[in-house]
Design a protein around this motif. Structure first.
Motif, PDB file in Angstrom:
ATOM      1  N   GLN A  89       0.858  -1.187   0.000  1.00  0.00           N
ATOM      2  CA  GLN A  89       0.000   0.000   0.000  1.00  0.00           C
ATOM      3  C   GLN A  89       0.893   1.235   0.000  1.00  0.00           C
ATOM      4  N   GLU A  90       0.559   2.216  -0.837  1.00  0.00           N
ATOM      5  CA  GLU A  90       1.366   3.422  -0.950  1.00  0.00           C
ATOM      6  C   GLU A  90       0.645   4.605  -0.315  1.00  0.00           C
ATOM      7  N   SER A  91       1.415   5.464   0.336  1.00  0.00           N
ATOM      8  CA  SER A  91       0.903   6.697   0.933  1.00  0.00           C
ATOM      9  C   SER A  91       1.772   7.855   0.484  1.00  0.00           C
ATOM     10  N   THR A  92       1.143   8.991   0.225  1.00  0.00           N
ATOM     11  CA  THR A  92       1.862  10.215  -0.104  1.00  0.00           C
ATOM     12  C   THR A  92       1.481  11.271   0.913  1.00  0.00           C
ATOM     13  N   ILE A  93       2.488  11.851   1.545  1.00  0.00           N
ATOM     14  CA  ILE A  93       2.272  12.900   2.542  1.00  0.00           C
ATOM     15  C   ILE A  93       2.888  14.177   1.998  1.00  0.00           C
ATOM     16  N   THR A  94       2.084  15.229   1.917  1.00  0.00           N
ATOM     17  CA  THR A  94       2.573  16.545   1.508  1.00  0.00           C
ATOM     18  C   THR A  94       2.225  17.533   2.610  1.00  0.00           C
TER      19      THR A  94
END
Length: 185
Positions: A89-94
């Motif tokens: 599972q991929e997560s992107t935090i900005t």
């Protein structure tokens, strides 16, 4: 982390990185922080088994005077979990953080010098499949040096979080207050 109550998981994390800082002149400095790491959850049958991440922070500092500092930082973090069953599972935090601080002296003989007052606003968005998390955090602090390099710092932060699952939203809010004893060298 061993016996970590917050996540409910024991883990080991390794992170490697490089930091860059370049003072352009007396008032402006630019900087960057680039890192890579991974976390291994040490409990048997932990899901996810671990995660791999990289993080980039880029920012600038403006000093309108010797005692005042304003800093703006941008963040990008990518995480990929190693699931026990199923695909990763991929997560992107900005995010972005604006902070300011000002050092001052009271000018009174019975009060220590070099007090620092500051505040910040932090915006962070986490996007992953089926869940978006928006965190807004605001805070302030006061640092007082009680003896040359020893200080006491009190701080308060307000965290407002919105978890959007697509079909319903959960809003939470939390206040964090802390007292810290430190040594600056």
């Amino acid at each position: 982390f061993d016996g970590d109550e917050f996540t409910g998981r024991d883990s080991r994390t390794w992170e490697f990185g490089v930091a860059y800082q370049n003072p352009l002149n007396e008032q402006f400095t630019v900087y960057g922080d680039f890192s890579y790491g991974f976390t291994e959850f040490t409990e048997e049958f932990a899901s996810p088994e671990g995660l791999e991440f990289y993080e980039v922070e880029i920012g600038a500092t403006y000093r309108p005077s010797r005692d005042t500092r304003i800093r703006l930082t941008g963040l990008l973090r990518e995480e990929e979990t190693d699931e026990f069953f199923g695909p990763p599972q991929e997560s992107t935090i900005t995010g972005a953080r604006l902070s300011a601080q000002h050092a001052f002296d009271f000018g009174l003989a019975y009060l220590p010098n070099r007090w620092v007052i500051g505040g910040f606003a932090d915006y962070r968005m986490t996007a992953q499949e089926g869940l978006d998390i928006l965190d807004n955090t605001y805070g302030a602090w006061l640092r007082a040096f009680v003896y040359e390099d020893i200080y006491v710092e009190v701080s308060a932060s307000q965290i407002m979080s919105e978890q959007d699952f697509g079909f319903f939203i959960i809003d939470t809010e939390e206040t964090i207050m802390s007292v810290q004893l430190g040594w600056e060298f």
